[in-house]
Design an enzyme around this catalytic site. Structure first.
Site, PDB file in Angstrom:
ATOM      1  N   SER A 271       0.830  -1.199   0.000  1.00  0.00           N
ATOM      2  CA  SER A 271       0.000   0.000   0.000  1.00  0.00           C
ATOM      3  C   SER A 271       0.867   1.252   0.000  1.00  0.00           C
ATOM      4  O   SER A 271       1.979   1.250   0.556  1.00  0.00           O
ATOM      5  CB  SER A 271      -0.856  -0.013   1.271  1.00  0.00           C
ATOM      6  OG  SER A 271      -1.430   1.249   1.497  1.00  0.00           O
TER       7      SER A 271
ATOM      8  N   TYR B 151      -1.935  -1.320  10.984  1.00  0.00           N
ATOM      9  CA  TYR B 151      -2.151  -1.857   9.633  1.00  0.00           C
ATOM     10  C   TYR B 151      -0.974  -1.486   8.729  1.00  0.00           C
ATOM     11  O   TYR B 151      -0.404  -2.333   8.033  1.00  0.00           O
ATOM     12  CB  TYR B 151      -3.468  -1.326   9.049  1.00  0.00           C
ATOM     13  CG  TYR B 151      -3.568  -1.533   7.555  1.00  0.00           C
ATOM     14  CD1 TYR B 151      -3.782  -2.802   7.023  1.00  0.00           C
ATOM     15  CD2 TYR B 151      -3.406  -0.470   6.662  1.00  0.00           C
ATOM     16  CE1 TYR B 151      -3.848  -2.999   5.647  1.00  0.00           C
ATOM     17  CE2 TYR B 151      -3.470  -0.661   5.289  1.00  0.00           C
ATOM     18  CZ  TYR B 151      -3.688  -1.928   4.787  1.00  0.00           C
ATOM     19  OH  TYR B 151      -3.738  -2.118   3.425  1.00  0.00           O
TER      20      TYR B 151
ATOM     21  N   LYS C  31       2.065  -3.856   6.676  1.00  0.00           N
ATOM     22  CA  LYS C  31       2.465  -3.811   5.261  1.00  0.00           C
ATOM     23  C   LYS C  31       3.977  -3.586   5.158  1.00  0.00           C
ATOM     24  O   LYS C  31       4.659  -4.230   4.373  1.00  0.00           O
ATOM     25  CB  LYS C  31       1.722  -2.684   4.526  1.00  0.00           C
ATOM     26  CG  LYS C  31       0.249  -2.942   4.340  1.00  0.00           C
ATOM     27  CD  LYS C  31       0.016  -4.034   3.323  1.00  0.00           C
ATOM     28  CE  LYS C  31      -1.351  -4.646   3.450  1.00  0.00           C
ATOM     29  NZ  LYS C  31      -1.518  -5.930   2.789  1.00  0.00           N
TER      30      LYS C  31
HETATM   31  P1  NAD Z   1     -10.739  -7.465   1.375  1.00  0.00           P
HETATM   32  O1  NAD Z   1     -10.942  -7.486   2.844  1.00  0.00           O
HETATM   33  O2  NAD Z   1     -11.914  -7.263   0.498  1.00  0.00           O
HETATM   34  O3  NAD Z   1      -9.986  -8.794   0.902  1.00  0.00           O
HETATM   35  C1  NAD Z   1      -9.095  -9.503   1.734  1.00  0.00           C
HETATM   36  C2  NAD Z   1      -9.513 -10.963   1.709  1.00  0.00           C
HETATM   37  O4  NAD Z   1      -8.627 -11.723   2.526  1.00  0.00           O
HETATM   38  C3  NAD Z   1     -10.927 -11.182   2.253  1.00  0.00           C
HETATM   39  O5  NAD Z   1     -11.654 -11.961   1.324  1.00  0.00           O
HETATM   40  C4  NAD Z   1     -10.694 -11.937   3.553  1.00  0.00           C
HETATM   41  O6  NAD Z   1     -11.764 -12.825   3.842  1.00  0.00           O
HETATM   42  C5  NAD Z   1      -9.392 -12.655   3.256  1.00  0.00           C
HETATM   43  N1  NAD Z   1      -8.604 -13.037   4.423  1.00  0.00           N
HETATM   44  C6  NAD Z   1      -8.192 -12.266   5.464  1.00  0.00           C
HETATM   45  N2  NAD Z   1      -7.433 -12.986   6.297  1.00  0.00           N
HETATM   46  C7  NAD Z   1      -7.349 -14.242   5.783  1.00  0.00           C
HETATM   47  C8  NAD Z   1      -6.706 -15.437   6.189  1.00  0.00           C
HETATM   48  N3  NAD Z   1      -5.994 -15.513   7.325  1.00  0.00           N
HETATM   49  N4  NAD Z   1      -6.847 -16.552   5.426  1.00  0.00           N
HETATM   50  C9  NAD Z   1      -7.584 -16.506   4.286  1.00  0.00           C
HETATM   51  N5  NAD Z   1      -8.205 -15.398   3.840  1.00  0.00           N
HETATM   52  C10 NAD Z   1      -8.084 -14.291   4.595  1.00  0.00           C
HETATM   53  O7  NAD Z   1      -9.635  -6.356   1.054  1.00  0.00           O
HETATM   54  P2  NAD Z   1      -9.144  -5.781  -0.338  1.00  0.00           P
HETATM   55  O8  NAD Z   1      -9.536  -4.356  -0.388  1.00  0.00           O
HETATM   56  O9  NAD Z   1      -9.508  -6.689  -1.430  1.00  0.00           O
HETATM   57  O10 NAD Z   1      -7.578  -5.812  -0.096  1.00  0.00           O
HETATM   58  C11 NAD Z   1      -6.751  -6.884  -0.562  1.00  0.00           C
HETATM   59  C12 NAD Z   1      -5.326  -6.639  -0.099  1.00  0.00           C
HETATM   60  O11 NAD Z   1      -4.886  -5.382  -0.622  1.00  0.00           O
HETATM   61  C13 NAD Z   1      -5.162  -6.540   1.414  1.00  0.00           C
HETATM   62  O12 NAD Z   1      -3.942  -7.154   1.764  1.00  0.00           O
HETATM   63  C14 NAD Z   1      -5.104  -5.049   1.674  1.00  0.00           C
HETATM   64  O13 NAD Z   1      -4.377  -4.749   2.828  1.00  0.00           O
HETATM   65  C15 NAD Z   1      -4.386  -4.560   0.425  1.00  0.00           C
HETATM   66  N6  NAD Z   1      -4.666  -3.157   0.120  1.00  0.00           N
HETATM   67  C16 NAD Z   1      -5.956  -2.741  -0.005  1.00  0.00           C
HETATM   68  C17 NAD Z   1      -6.236  -1.406  -0.267  1.00  0.00           C
HETATM   69  C18 NAD Z   1      -7.652  -0.917  -0.377  1.00  0.00           C
HETATM   70  O14 NAD Z   1      -7.867   0.284  -0.330  1.00  0.00           O
HETATM   71  N7  NAD Z   1      -8.643  -1.778  -0.565  1.00  0.00           N
HETATM   72  C19 NAD Z   1      -5.177  -0.486  -0.409  1.00  0.00           C
HETATM   73  C20 NAD Z   1      -3.869  -0.956  -0.302  1.00  0.00           C
HETATM   74  C21 NAD Z   1      -3.618  -2.303  -0.039  1.00  0.00           C
HETATM   75  C1  UD1 Z   2      -7.012   5.111   4.017  1.00  0.00           C
HETATM   76  C2  UD1 Z   2      -6.049   4.681   5.092  1.00  0.00           C
HETATM   77  C3  UD1 Z   2      -4.798   4.116   4.441  1.00  0.00           C
HETATM   78  C4  UD1 Z   2      -5.156   2.975   3.504  1.00  0.00           C
HETATM   79  C5  UD1 Z   2      -6.173   3.464   2.479  1.00  0.00           C
HETATM   80  C6  UD1 Z   2      -6.653   2.312   1.630  1.00  0.00           C
HETATM   81  C7  UD1 Z   2      -6.520   6.125   7.043  1.00  0.00           C
HETATM   82  C8  UD1 Z   2      -5.994   7.222   7.899  1.00  0.00           C
HETATM   83  N1  UD1 Z   2      -5.746   5.818   5.974  1.00  0.00           N
HETATM   84  O1  UD1 Z   2      -6.376   6.090   3.247  1.00  0.00           O
HETATM   85  O2  UD1 Z   2      -3.890   3.648   5.423  1.00  0.00           O
HETATM   86  O3  UD1 Z   2      -4.009   2.486   2.830  1.00  0.00           O
HETATM   87  O4  UD1 Z   2      -7.315   4.010   3.161  1.00  0.00           O
HETATM   88  O5  UD1 Z   2      -7.407   2.786   0.570  1.00  0.00           O
HETATM   89  O6  UD1 Z   2      -7.556   5.547   7.322  1.00  0.00           O
HETATM   90  N2  UD1 Z   2     -12.779  11.101   3.677  1.00  0.00           N
HETATM   91  C9  UD1 Z   2     -13.793  11.958   4.060  1.00  0.00           C
HETATM   92  N3  UD1 Z   2     -14.915  11.420   4.630  1.00  0.00           N
HETATM   93  C10 UD1 Z   2     -15.086  10.078   4.816  1.00  0.00           C
HETATM   94  C11 UD1 Z   2     -14.044   9.206   4.395  1.00  0.00           C
HETATM   95  C12 UD1 Z   2     -12.894   9.759   3.840  1.00  0.00           C
HETATM   96  O7  UD1 Z   2     -13.679  13.165   3.912  1.00  0.00           O
HETATM   97  O8  UD1 Z   2     -16.118   9.650   5.350  1.00  0.00           O
HETATM   98  C13 UD1 Z   2     -11.575  11.687   3.054  1.00  0.00           C
HETATM   99  C14 UD1 Z   2     -10.304  11.388   3.822  1.00  0.00           C
HETATM  100  O9  UD1 Z   2     -10.054  12.378   4.776  1.00  0.00           O
HETATM  101  C15 UD1 Z   2      -9.264  11.394   2.702  1.00  0.00           C
HETATM  102  C16 UD1 Z   2     -10.043  10.897   1.471  1.00  0.00           C
HETATM  103  O10 UD1 Z   2     -11.420  11.085   1.787  1.00  0.00           O
HETATM  104  O11 UD1 Z   2      -8.853  12.684   2.463  1.00  0.00           O
HETATM  105  C17 UD1 Z   2      -9.797   9.439   1.173  1.00  0.00           C
HETATM  106  O12 UD1 Z   2     -10.027   8.681   2.351  1.00  0.00           O
HETATM  107  P1  UD1 Z   2      -9.950   7.097   2.378  1.00  0.00           P
HETATM  108  O13 UD1 Z   2     -10.816   6.539   1.315  1.00  0.00           O
HETATM  109  O14 UD1 Z   2     -10.205   6.647   3.783  1.00  0.00           O
HETATM  110  O15 UD1 Z   2      -8.444   6.764   1.944  1.00  0.00           O
HETATM  111  P2  UD1 Z   2      -7.058   7.303   2.563  1.00  0.00           P
HETATM  112  O16 UD1 Z   2      -7.243   8.350   3.548  1.00  0.00           O
HETATM  113  O17 UD1 Z   2      -6.185   7.636   1.397  1.00  0.00           O
END
Ligand code: NAD
Ligand code: UD1
Length: 356
Positions: A124, A149, A153
């Site tokens: 991330s 979290y 990562k």
């Molecule tokens: P998500 O929660 O939708 O998907 C994660 C999946 O992992 C889920 O289906 C959950 O059931 C499964 N899981 C968790 N622990 C497990 C375990 N011990 N064994 C088997 N399955 C398990 O999340 P996502 O948004 O799809 O994110 C996927 C990955 O990307 C994560 O590692 C997350 O940290 C990373 N990531 C997500 C974002 C975001 O904004 N969505 C941003 C940066 C990184």
């Molecule tokens: C958040 C996480 C970051 C993670 C990322 C995944 C925090 C502090 N950071 O980041 O660690 O990797 O999600 O996508 O939680 N916002 C509003 N109102 C809301 C929700 C969000 O104004 O109800 C604003 C936030 O202040 C930010 C922007 O929208 O400026 C995006 O927010 P969000 O979607 O939570 O993502 P990140 O802050 O980038």
């Protein structure tokens, strides 16, 4: 290519499964449904007309993972499984460290024992911390994370990098390990069919699912976290990337790593090592710009009020996306209007998400 997606029933994993199958690759999924359901995989199969080998298992369960990996012997593992809610990680650090670190260590042990070669990891932009100035390049220092979290990562990146280094020297590895760290910016949107999308449990923490739920009438209004930042409209700016662009980035990364190994082996050189790529668009949008764009997509204004800043928020975050373009031949092609159109299509067709 045979791929195995841990956490493949989740938001990004399920969209990546679609992109992999569409690119002609085989897909197996391991998920314990901690934050998802098997319905997402049923939708993957419906969209692609192809089958997924689906295993319900905890990725930290080594005995079970050895069985699954022996049966599948994937060319490439894509490791999505993990817990990802920032606020929850502050309240439950032990659960977050246990789950996120254990799943990665278990995979590394299994890969070493079975001689599996390649792993792509979901990292991330949060690893860049607060001290860097955007656009972030991959070699910007990994900053001080603001929550458990983020630290998980950071630590998983380090563990994978160290394992790749040790494997190149032989150690007790059968083959040098290839690691790709993908640093996602802000994944948003949904598959264009409206059959798949993000299905957060409870009150959404992130901006786009919150806006979607206000637009569909599940919530009254959005609170904008601060309008006194040093940006053109006073609200924070982020690099919002369509989840299908992100998914296609995984296909390119997995194909690249396998191809690179083949080429190195053909030259008689040691394969393996770690590569890092940002997956973002390179273009930032403010919170208010996203609210407006969503209003255009759904045909009515999205109600919001201005609130206080959220602790831990950085003002600006966006990618320098040039490395992925140059090396992987990948770049995001979908813009803010497609993001909002697809998010709205998913939300309005499935107001309560999957299974409801
Ligand atoms: P998500 O929660 O939708 O998907 C994660 C999946 O992992 C889920 O289906 C959950 O059931 C499964 N899981 C968790 N622990 C497990 C375990 N011990 N064994 C088997 N399955 C398990 O999340 P996502 O948004 O799809 O994110 C996927 C990955 O990307 C994560 O590692 C997350 O940290 C990373 N990531 C997500 C974002 C975001 O904004 N969505 C941003 C940066 C990184
Ligand atoms: C958040 C996480 C970051 C993670 C990322 C995944 C925090 C502090 N950071 O980041 O660690 O990797 O999600 O996508 O939680 N916002 C509003 N109102 C809301 C929700 C969000 O104004 O109800 C604003 C936030 O202040 C930010 C922007 O929208 O400026 C995006 O927010 P969000 O979607 O939570 O993502 P990140 O802050 O980038």
């Amino acid at each position: 290519m045979k791929t195995l997606l841990t956490g493949g029933a989740g938001y990004i994993g399920s969209h990546t499964a679609v992109a992999m199958l569409n690119a002609g690759h085989e897909v197996a999924v391991v998920d314990n449904y901690a934050n998802s359901s098997a319905e997402a995989i049923a939708r993957v199969e419906k969209i692609t007309g192809k089958k997924v080998a689906l295993y319900e298992a905890d990725v930290a369960d080594k005995e079970r993972m050895m069985e699954i990996l022996k049966a599948e012997m994937p060319d490439c593992i894509i490791h999505f499984a993990g817990l990802k809610a920032v606020g929850e990680s502050v309240a439950k650090p032990v659960e977050y460290y246990r789950n996120n670190i254990d799943t990665t260590l278990t995979l590394l042990e299994c890969m070493r024992e079975l001689g599996l070669t390649s792993i792509v990891f979901s990292s991330s932009a949060t690893v860049y911390g607060e001290d860097n100035v955007p656009p972030f390049t991959e070699d910007a220092p990994k900053g001080m994370c603001t929550n458990p979290y983020g630290w998980t990562k950071w630590m998983q990146e380090q563990m994978l990098t160290d394992a790749a280094k040790a494997s190149a020297k032989g150690d007790d590895w059968k083959t040098p390990l290839s690691v790709v760290l993908l640093r996602y910016f802000n994944p948003v949107g949904a598959h264009e069919s409206g059959l798949m999308g993000e299905d957060p449990q409870g009150i959404p923490n992130n901006l786009m699912p919150y806006i979607s739920q206000v637009a569909v009438g599940r919530r009254d209004h959005l609170t904008v976290f601060g309008d006194d930042y040093d940006t053109p409209d006073g609200t924070c700016r982020r690099d919002y990337i369509h989840v299908m662009d992100l998914a296609e980035g995984h296909v390119k990364a997995a194909e690249y790593v396998i191809e690179k190994r083949k080429e190195a082996e053909a030259r008689g050189e040691a394969a393996g090592g770690t590569e890092v790529f940002n997956l973002g668009t390179g273009s930032p949008y403010s919170v208010l710009e996203m609210v407006e764009a969503f209003g255009r997509a759904c045909g009515h204004a999205v109600a919001y009020e201005i609130g206080a800043r959220r602790a831990g928020d950085v003002q600006d975050s966006w990618a320098d996306a040039s490395k992925a373009r140059a090396v992987l031949g990948w770049e995001a092609s979908r813009g803010i209007d497609e993001i909002c159109r697809d998010a709205w299509n998913w939300q309005s067709n499935n107001p309560q998400g999957y299974n409801k």
